[in-house]
Design an enzyme around this catalytic site. Structure first.
Site, PDB file in Angstrom:
ATOM      1  CG  ASN A   1      -4.569   6.668 -10.643  1.00 37.34           C
ATOM      2  OD1 ASN A   1      -5.259   6.005 -11.411  1.00 37.34           O
ATOM      3  ND2 ASN A   1      -4.076   6.180  -9.508  1.00 37.34           N
TER       4      ASN A   1
ATOM      5  CG  HIS B   1       4.555   1.280  -1.470  1.00 45.01           C
ATOM      6  ND1 HIS B   1       3.391   1.709  -2.042  1.00 45.01           N
ATOM      7  CD2 HIS B   1       5.459   2.265  -1.690  1.00 45.01           C
ATOM      8  CE1 HIS B   1       3.573   2.899  -2.591  1.00 45.01           C
ATOM      9  NE2 HIS B   1       4.826   3.258  -2.405  1.00 45.01           N
TER      10      HIS B   1
ATOM     11  NE  ARG C   1       3.642   4.098   1.035  1.00 45.18           N
ATOM     12  CZ  ARG C   1       2.548   4.441   0.341  1.00 45.18           C
ATOM     13  NH1 ARG C   1       2.451   5.643  -0.206  1.00 45.18           N
ATOM     14  NH2 ARG C   1       1.569   3.584   0.161  1.00 45.18           N
TER      15      ARG C   1
ATOM     16  CE1 TYR D   1      -2.617   6.035  -0.781  1.00 42.83           C
ATOM     17  CE2 TYR D   1      -1.103   6.061   1.097  1.00 42.83           C
ATOM     18  CZ  TYR D   1      -1.324   6.078  -0.269  1.00 42.83           C
ATOM     19  OH  TYR D   1      -0.260   6.124  -1.117  1.00 42.83           O
TER      20      TYR D   1
ATOM     21  CG  ASP E   1       1.825   8.962   1.676  1.00 38.82           C
ATOM     22  OD1 ASP E   1       1.313   9.997   2.140  1.00 38.82           O
ATOM     23  OD2 ASP E   1       1.879   8.702   0.454  1.00 38.82           O
TER      24      ASP E   1
ATOM     25  CG  HIS F   1      -2.678   9.543   0.722  1.00 40.54           C
ATOM     26  ND1 HIS F   1      -3.849   9.770   0.052  1.00 40.54           N
ATOM     27  CD2 HIS F   1      -1.779   9.186  -0.221  1.00 40.54           C
ATOM     28  CE1 HIS F   1      -3.668   9.543  -1.255  1.00 40.54           C
ATOM     29  NE2 HIS F   1      -2.414   9.195  -1.439  1.00 40.54           N
TER      30      HIS F   1
ATOM     31  CD  GLU G   1       4.555  10.635   0.312  1.00 37.98           C
ATOM     32  OE1 GLU G   1       5.332   9.680   0.554  1.00 37.98           O
ATOM     33  OE2 GLU G   1       3.896  10.723  -0.731  1.00 37.98           O
TER      34      GLU G   1
ATOM     35  CD  GLU H   1       1.327  11.626  -3.546  1.00 38.29           C
ATOM     36  OE1 GLU H   1       2.344  11.001  -3.208  1.00 38.29           O
ATOM     37  OE2 GLU H   1       0.190  11.172  -3.408  1.00 38.29           O
TER      38      GLU H   1
ATOM     39  NE  ARG I   1       6.695  11.422  -2.103  1.00 41.21           N
ATOM     40  CZ  ARG I   1       6.810  10.401  -2.961  1.00 41.21           C
ATOM     41  NH1 ARG I   1       7.873  10.296  -3.736  1.00 41.21           N
ATOM     42  NH2 ARG I   1       5.862   9.500  -3.051  1.00 41.21           N
TER      43      ARG I   1
ATOM     44  CG  HIS J   1       4.053  10.470  -6.951  1.00 45.71           C
ATOM     45  ND1 HIS J   1       2.882  10.756  -7.603  1.00 45.71           N
ATOM     46  CD2 HIS J   1       3.731   9.599  -5.981  1.00 45.71           C
ATOM     47  CE1 HIS J   1       1.888  10.094  -7.061  1.00 45.71           C
ATOM     48  NE2 HIS J   1       2.368   9.381  -6.067  1.00 45.71           N
TER      49      HIS J   1
ATOM     50  CG  ASP K   1      -0.660   6.519  -9.977  1.00 43.19           C
ATOM     51  OD1 ASP K   1      -0.379   5.772  -9.026  1.00 43.19           O
ATOM     52  OD2 ASP K   1      -0.724   7.747  -9.865  1.00 43.19           O
TER      53      ASP K   1
ATOM     54  CD  GLU L   1       6.017   6.140  -4.362  1.00 34.07           C
ATOM     55  OE1 GLU L   1       5.865   7.246  -4.896  1.00 34.07           O
ATOM     56  OE2 GLU L   1       5.157   5.592  -3.653  1.00 34.07           O
TER      57      GLU L   1
ATOM     58  CD1 TRP M   1      -9.040   7.651  -0.218  1.00 39.90           C
ATOM     59  CD2 TRP M   1      -7.588   8.360  -1.754  1.00 39.90           C
ATOM     60  NE1 TRP M   1      -8.293   6.570  -0.610  1.00 39.90           N
ATOM     61  CE2 TRP M   1      -7.394   6.985  -1.560  1.00 39.90           C
ATOM     62  CE3 TRP M   1      -6.785   9.038  -2.668  1.00 39.90           C
ATOM     63  CZ2 TRP M   1      -6.429   6.253  -2.243  1.00 39.90           C
ATOM     64  CZ3 TRP M   1      -5.818   8.326  -3.358  1.00 39.90           C
ATOM     65  CH2 TRP M   1      -5.643   6.939  -3.146  1.00 39.90           C
TER      66      TRP M   1
HETATM   67  C1  CS2 Z   1       1.059   7.946  -3.211  1.00 43.41           C
HETATM   68  C2  CS2 Z   1       0.259   7.319  -4.259  1.00 43.41           C
HETATM   69  O1  CS2 Z   1       2.934   6.794  -3.863  1.00 43.41           O
HETATM   70  C3  CS2 Z   1       2.498   7.633  -3.104  1.00 43.41           C
HETATM   71  O2  CS2 Z   1       3.143   8.242  -2.292  1.00 43.41           O
HETATM   72  O3  CS2 Z   1       0.572   8.815  -2.311  1.00 43.41           O
HETATM   73  O4  CS2 Z   1      -0.012   6.000  -3.886  1.00 43.41           O
HETATM   74  C4  CS2 Z   1      -1.029   8.037  -4.628  1.00 43.41           C
HETATM   75  O5  CS2 Z   1      -2.034   7.743  -3.718  1.00 43.41           O
HETATM   76  C5  CS2 Z   1      -1.457   7.610  -5.994  1.00 43.41           C
HETATM   77  O6  CS2 Z   1      -0.458   7.919  -6.899  1.00 43.41           O
HETATM   78  C6  CS2 Z   1      -2.737   8.276  -6.437  1.00 43.41           C
HETATM   79  O7  CS2 Z   1      -2.938   8.059  -7.789  1.00 43.41           O
HETATM   80 MG    MG Z   2       2.227   9.824  -1.379  1.00 42.69          MG
END
Ligand code: CS2
Ligand code: MG
Length: 405
Positions: free
Chosen positions: A39, A124, A149, A161, A213, A215, A239, A265, A286, A315, A319, A342, A405
């Protein structure tokens, strides 16, 4: 007679968001598909494949999957990293697809056969405030999910996020000339999230698995505090509490909480997971099948993880293409220490470009019984969605300095 790889081509398509697919064709005419999507850096993997990997695949025996993996991993002095491992992952997926089609068997049967009937999945639910979040959780439950999630807006922050501003599905990568800049305040997040998630738990009762998450944004003490404060919510997992580089932090988090931890991830190899697994610092891995070197390498990570009772939870955001999702599901159906997949789902054009045998029903996924991975790309349709430059956002603290991020 041994079949040989005749061509290896890269296809970049953007049915709503960018995907990189690898098409490997053998002299006998068998086609295998791989996913090489990274991504926000899609063209780097496309070039790595086109310019460096595809030429050296020609003439190889497609059934020598492990040897090709070793050739591409050890055969490059500058090894590892997200771009390299996504490229290797795409080749590996395509070769498993070819082997399955040649044998007339779904890939999971080549991996030893099913160890479960279906794969538990989570999706989600997001909301800017708690009432909106509770509505979103109810809607996900109505679709049959038994795990969800939950991400919530934070008072005082315009962007968070995982939480879209409108009712559209969350898609972090934005098209345009430069990444979006978001303002982030960890203090505000830490003050708000435990209470919001406690309200979700009070609303749902005990029989829904809740995940969250963070993040990668927290300092060591913040991570420990969040894990401790979330104890009453009884999470399935918390996470990415810290940036991936600082694994030692997890000892501190463990010392303050028994919340199950999921990490990885952005990790791409068993070597990055080694101490996390062997020191029992995490509960769930992940890594994505596409980003971590394909089915062959995810199996290696799973084998190590199994010794320490760590489970696989690949993951699977949008994407990760339907090709990689298929790879994950074949792997998951045949892997004892696979926990959950997921599944964010995809907009309609993605389902049309990537026709797939895998199915979702009643909170669970199944890879289907088509030979190989069971995904076929409609190339004519894919060509109607040309690549568009897109970036993941970046984050700055309130003083303007960059943060994760
Ligand atoms: C993530 C994603 O799915 C998840 O757990 O953290 O949303 C991640 O931010 C994206 O794959 C980034 O490309
Ligand atoms: Mg994640």
């Amino acid at each position: 007679m041994t079949d040989r790889i005749a061509t290896a081509e890269v296809l970049v398509t953007s049915p709503g968001r960018n995907y990189v697919a690898l098409k490997v064709t053998t002299e006998a005419g068998v086609v295998g598909w791989g996913d090489a999507t990274l991504n926000g850096r899609e063209l780097a993997v496309a070039s790595y494949l086109r310019d460096h990997v595809c030429p050296i695949l020609i003439g190889r025996d497609p059934a020598r999957i492990e040897d090709t993996w070793q050739y591409l991993y050890r055969g490059v002095y500058w090894r590892g990293g997200s771009v390299t491992m996504a490229a290797i992952g795409a080749v590996d997926l395509a070769l498993w697809d070819i082997l399955g089609k040649t044998a007339g068997l779904p890939v999971y049967r080549l991996l030893g056969g099913a160890v479960r009937d279906r794969i538990l999945s989570y999706t989600h639910a997001t909301g800017w405030d708690v009432p909106a979040l509770l509505d979103a959780v109810d809607a996900v439950r109505d679709r049959g999910f038994q795990a969800v999630r939950v991400q919530t807006g934070v008072p005082g922050l315009d962007t968070v996020y995982g939480v879209p501003r409108d009712r559209a599905a969350y898609e972090p990568a934005g098209r345009g000339a430069a990444p979006a800049e978001e303002v982030w305040d960890t203090g505000a997040y830490l003050r708000h999230v435990p209470g919001a998630l406690a309200e979700v738990r009070a609303h749902t009762g005990d029989d829904l698995a809740l995940l969250h998450d963070a993040h990668h944004r927290l300092t060591p003490s913040q991570a420990a505090r969040l894990a401790r404060d979330l104890e009453p919510v009884d999470l399935f997992w918390l996470e990415d509490v810290t940036p991936a580089e600082n694994q030692d932090v997890l000892r501190l988090v463990r010392a303050h909480s028994t919340v199950p931890l999921a990490i990885g991830e952005v990790f791409t190899s068993v070597f990055e997971f080694r101490s996390l697994i062997t020191e029992q610092l995490i509960d769930f891995v992940r890594a994505a099948v596409s980003h971590a070197g394909g089915i062959s390498h995810l199996r290696r990570i799973a084998a190590l993880a199994d010794v320490w009772q760590v489970r696989m939870a690949p993951h699977g955001p949008s994407d990760v293409s339907p090709v990689a999702l298929a790879g994950s599901l074949h792997f998951g159906l045949a892997t004892p220490n696979f926990a959950i997949q997921e599944y964010m789902g995809y907009p309609d054009p993605v389902h049309e470009v990537f026709g797939h045998a895998w199915t979702y029903a009643d909170g669970h996924l199944h890879p289907g019984d088509a030979p190989g991975l069971g995904v076929e790309v409609d190339e004519a349709l894919a060509a109607r969605y040309p690549y568009e430059r897109a970036y993941l956002p970046v984050a700055r603290r309130r003083d303007g300095s960059m943060t994760d991020w």
